[in-house]
Design a protein around this motif. Structure first.
Motif, mmCIF file in Angstrom:
data_model
loop_
_atom_site.group_PDB
_atom_site.id
_atom_site.type_symbol
_atom_site.label_atom_id
_atom_site.label_comp_id
_atom_site.label_asym_id
_atom_site.label_seq_id
_atom_site.Cartn_x
_atom_site.Cartn_y
_atom_site.Cartn_z
ATOM 1 N N LYS A 6 15.517 52.936 18.740
ATOM 2 C CA LYS A 6 14.829 51.807 18.143
ATOM 3 C C LYS A 6 15.784 50.949 17.306
ATOM 4 N N ILE A 7 16.925 51.526 16.948
ATOM 5 C CA ILE A 7 17.921 50.800 16.171
ATOM 6 C C ILE A 7 19.240 50.871 16.924
ATOM 7 N N VAL A 8 19.851 49.733 17.178
ATOM 8 C CA VAL A 8 21.142 49.671 17.857
ATOM 9 C C VAL A 8 22.219 49.378 16.819
ATOM 10 N N ALA A 9 23.300 50.179 16.877
ATOM 11 C CA ALA A 9 24.458 50.001 15.992
ATOM 12 C C ALA A 9 24.052 50.071 14.519
ATOM 13 N N ASN A 10 22.987 50.843 14.225
ATOM 14 C CA ASN A 10 22.503 51.033 12.850
ATOM 15 C C ASN A 10 22.201 49.693 12.159
ATOM 16 N N ARG A 11 21.840 48.703 12.975
ATOM 17 C CA ARG A 11 21.644 47.362 12.403
ATOM 18 C C ARG A 11 20.525 46.591 13.066
ATOM 19 N N TYR A 12 20.416 46.679 14.405
ATOM 20 C CA TYR A 12 19.489 45.824 15.142
ATOM 21 C C TYR A 12 18.239 46.620 15.522
ATOM 22 N N GLU A 13 17.123 46.270 14.892
ATOM 23 C CA GLU A 13 15.854 46.943 15.137
ATOM 24 C C GLU A 13 15.168 46.321 16.357
ATOM 25 N N ILE A 14 14.982 47.110 17.416
ATOM 26 C CA ILE A 14 14.368 46.612 18.637
ATOM 27 C C ILE A 14 12.877 46.343 18.395
ATOM 28 N N LEU A 15 12.424 45.126 18.742
ATOM 29 C CA LEU A 15 11.019 44.754 18.552
ATOM 30 C C LEU A 15 10.241 44.764 19.863
ATOM 31 N N ARG A 30 15.513 42.570 15.368
ATOM 32 C CA ARG A 30 15.719 42.033 14.021
ATOM 33 C C ARG A 30 17.047 42.556 13.473
ATOM 34 N N ASP A 31 17.876 41.625 13.025
ATOM 35 C CA ASP A 31 19.113 41.983 12.349
ATOM 36 C C ASP A 31 18.735 42.400 10.927
ATOM 37 N N THR A 32 18.785 43.708 10.664
ATOM 38 C CA THR A 32 18.313 44.219 9.380
ATOM 39 C C THR A 32 19.239 43.865 8.225
ATOM 40 N N ILE A 33 20.474 43.461 8.533
ATOM 41 C CA ILE A 33 21.402 43.082 7.463
ATOM 42 C C ILE A 33 21.179 41.628 7.051
ATOM 43 N N LEU A 34 21.120 40.725 8.047
ATOM 44 C CA LEU A 34 20.944 39.296 7.756
ATOM 45 C C LEU A 34 19.479 38.884 7.778
ATOM 46 N N ASN A 35 18.582 39.830 8.094
ATOM 47 C CA ASN A 35 17.130 39.586 8.099
ATOM 48 C C ASN A 35 16.779 38.362 8.951
ATOM 49 N N ARG A 36 17.178 38.407 10.216
ATOM 50 C CA ARG A 36 16.852 37.318 11.137
ATOM 51 C C ARG A 36 16.537 37.905 12.500
ATOM 52 N N VAL A 37 15.729 37.173 13.266
ATOM 53 C CA VAL A 37 15.373 37.594 14.617
ATOM 54 C C VAL A 37 16.495 37.186 15.572
ATOM 55 N N VAL A 38 16.900 38.092 16.439
ATOM 56 C CA VAL A 38 17.968 37.830 17.413
ATOM 57 C C VAL A 38 17.504 38.306 18.787
ATOM 58 N N ALA A 39 18.270 37.928 19.793
ATOM 59 C CA ALA A 39 18.097 38.484 21.138
ATOM 60 C C ALA A 39 19.282 39.395 21.404
ATOM 61 N N GLY A 83 27.387 54.624 24.058
ATOM 62 C CA GLY A 83 27.592 54.392 25.488
ATOM 63 C C GLY A 83 26.922 53.139 26.012
ATOM 64 N N MET A 84 26.127 52.419 25.184
ATOM 65 C CA MET A 84 25.455 51.191 25.601
ATOM 66 C C MET A 84 26.317 49.987 25.220
ATOM 67 N N HIS A 85 26.527 49.099 26.170
ATOM 68 C CA HIS A 85 27.220 47.849 25.903
ATOM 69 C C HIS A 85 26.177 46.776 25.598
ATOM 70 N N TYR A 86 26.413 46.010 24.525
ATOM 71 C CA TYR A 86 25.407 45.041 24.127
ATOM 72 C C TYR A 86 26.053 43.740 23.650
ATOM 73 N N ILE A 87 25.261 42.670 23.756
ATOM 74 C CA ILE A 87 25.634 41.355 23.229
ATOM 75 C C ILE A 87 24.466 40.882 22.367
ATOM 76 N N ILE A 92 15.942 32.326 21.111
ATOM 77 C CA ILE A 92 15.360 31.005 21.351
ATOM 78 C C ILE A 92 13.865 31.165 21.632
ATOM 79 N N ARG A 93 13.049 30.502 20.816
ATOM 80 C CA ARG A 93 11.612 30.468 21.089
ATOM 81 C C ARG A 93 11.356 29.310 22.053
ATOM 82 N N GLY A 94 10.809 29.605 23.208
ATOM 83 C CA GLY A 94 10.549 28.563 24.187
ATOM 84 C C GLY A 94 10.430 29.147 25.583
ATOM 85 N N ARG A 95 10.855 28.373 26.574
ATOM 86 C CA ARG A 95 10.748 28.803 27.963
ATOM 87 C C ARG A 95 11.981 28.320 28.709
ATOM 88 N N THR A 96 12.127 28.782 29.951
ATOM 89 C CA THR A 96 13.250 28.302 30.745
ATOM 90 C C THR A 96 12.915 26.931 31.337
#
Length: 553
Positions: A6-15, A30-39, A83-87, A92-96
């Protein structure tokens, strides 16, 4: 990704999971350090062992992170965790852009120009950093609610000093937007991106791509052989200056296209100027294709530049006829094998039918339309949608126009209705917020922590977490919100204050949230003699109207 993580790299909480591609899954986090939503894009475990896939994934991070442009999705972080590679990238809130075109069809000229100016500006910036995207298509363009577009997915982008990722120059990218020289396996240049931009511009103005086909190879051959359709045949109101941009961007010969994205951007910005409106239609002397070979996993072509001449000697017609008959027989056999195995598909034959367009239809109507096309295996999954009405189809797992086996299962994604907007509930009473959720028929799990607050009425929400103001949620999902709620402090007045210095005794009680007044009843040591209420009593600090009185010597 391991479902237990549920937490990646002890920082990113999967929503939540928000997208799936060919090699990676994309989550809202959610970036738990900077308190912002990310992808966060996470390479699938099965793909991590494939060196070529891993290189593509790492290249995407490297290419996009070198860019800083308002129309390119920002990359925040790249790494590996268990072992997981991530970016980690901008959420972005919206659509393609593809979803927008599917829903609306052709887009207004001025809005289309605005979108193209943003895209071309981003590609101009990428090219200035020696990065060629190579997979420009509406599916890789995100549209925010304010109209800003963001290009993403640099997974097959190349820099001038990078090697190709393909084996034997095999074609990569999407066939509908593929430059002819890419289909030939030639080295990519900035002109391949310019060609794709021209195709996207055509699709924006007409609502469809210029070349259709049942297989990528069939579509690629059309890019090579067939002339580009005129957008003014679709809509004569479009100025010739606009059509000329598409014709120049999509010229078969790269030398006839825009030399760079900056020149295309200039024309996009000035094509509606009065002096450009009444131009002549551009024409190019494209060479005819003499041969198209699809036998090596990619498309090879030969152009015939030779002058026509008469044969110099008598042909052996019997030999030619025999060879021709054998070639026809072999071609028929190969065609039948491809047909039987499903490599070549024809609608209405051998259990294959054309997938109808059922998007934005009521479920019952969509089911009826599927069954009318002999698709009887289908299932429904539901998700929230802020753009499609409740009970209407958002999308299917097959695109309209695809030739699909009637034995395959069609998945209808149906709208559950709009998402629910989480507000800022701090300062409100917990009971009122619970009633609001109940009135709105929203399934939210509420966790409560209480905090002593002598100067605040009990039951007031002091802090909220897990779901922040502005978050949109599925009202049926049962997501968790946590509140810190005020309560009056309750203590037992300690016996040890008797005989204690009155200042220290007052501080001791203040630290427990108790309001204290002092009254001197003697002229001696300053020690506490007794209190009201008396020591050992249970006392609740109820606002500023109640106090403990310390009487001291």
């Amino acid at each position: 990704m391991d479902s237990e993580i549920k937490i990646v790299a002890n920082r990113y909480e999967i929503l939540s999971l928000i997208g799936q591609g060919g090699m990676a899954d994309v989550y809202q986090a959610r970036d738990t350090i900077l308190n912002r939503v990310v992808a966060i894009k996470i390479l699938r475990d099965s793909m991590s062992e494939d060196p070529m896939t891993l290189v593509r994934f790492q290249r995407e991070a490297s290419a996009a992170s070198r860019l800083s442009h308002p129309n390119v999705v920002d990359i925040y972080d790249v790494g590996e965790y268990k072992g997981m590679h991530y970016i980690v990238m901008e959420y972005i809130r919206g659509r393609t852009l593809k979803q927008m075109i599917k829903r609306r069809g052709s887009i207004d000229l001025h809005e289309s120009l605005n979108i193209m100016i943003q895209l071309t500006s981003a590609i101009k910036d990428a090219h200035s950093h020696n990065i060629i995207h190579r997979d420009i298509k509406p599916q890789n363009v995100l549209v925010k609610d304010d109209g800003t577009v963001k290009i993403t997915d640099f997974g097959i982008a190349i820099a001038n000093d990078n090697v190709q990722l393909t084996m034997n120059n095999a074609v990569m990218g999407s066939a509908h937007y593929l430059a002819p020289e890419t289909a030939q396996g030639k080295e990519a240049t900035p002109q391949v991106d310019i060609y794709s931009l021209g195709i996207v511009f055509y699709e924006l103005l007409t609502g469809s791509v210029p070349f259709q086909g049942h297989t990528p190879t069939e579509i690629a051959v059309k890019h090579l052989r067939e002339p580009m359709p005129f957008v003014r045949d679709y809509n004569p109101e479009i100025p010739q200056s606009v059509e000329n941009i598409i014709l120049k961007a999509t010229a078969k010969n790269p030398a006839d296209r825009y030399e760079n994205a900056g020149l295309m951007l200039y024309d996009l910005e000035h094509c509606l100027d009065p002096e450009y409106m009444n131009m002549q239609r551009l024409t190019f002397d494209d060479r005819p294709i003499a041969n198209v070979d699809v036998s090596h996993g990619h498309v090879e072509v030969e152009y015939d530049d030779r002058p026509v001449s008469k044969p110099k000697k008598q042909r052996n017609w019997a030999t030619i006829l025999t060879i021709s008959i054998c070639a026809i027989i072999i071609a028929v056999i190969l065609f039948l094998m491809a047909w039987v195995t499903g490599l070549v598909r024809f609608s209405g034959m051998l259990g294959y039918e054309t997938m109808p367009d059922v998007t934005e239809m009521k479920v019952a109507d969509a089911e009826e339309k599927l069954e009318a096309s002999d698709f009887t295996h289908y299932k429904i999954k539901r998700k929230v949608s802020d753009s499609v009405k409740k009970g209407y189809v958002i999308e299917t797992n097959y695109d309209a126009g695809d030739v699909v086996s009637t034995e395959d299962t069609v998945v209808l994604t149906v709208s559950k209705g709009p998402s629910y907007l989480i507000k800022d509930y701090t300062g409100l009473y917990l009971a009122d917020v619970k009633q609001e959720f109940e009135d709105d028929d929203v399934n939210v799990k509420i966790k409560v922590k209480y905090k002593n607050a002598s100067d605040t009425n009990p039951g007031v929400i002091l802090k909220q977490s897990k779901l922040e103001a502005g978050d949109r949620i599925d009202p049926d999902a049962g997501e968790t919100i946590q509140f810190t709620v005020s309560r009056y402090p309750t203590i037992t007045i300690p016996e040890k204050i008797i005989g204690m210095d009155v200042t220290k005794a007052k501080k001791l009680l203040n630290d427990k949230g108790v309001a204290v007044v002092t009254e001197q009843v003697g002229s001696g040591s300053g020690e506490v003699l007794y209190s009201s209420p008396s020591v050992g009593s249970t006392y609740t600090q109820e606002g500023s109207d109640s106090v403990v009185t310390l009487y001291y010597d």
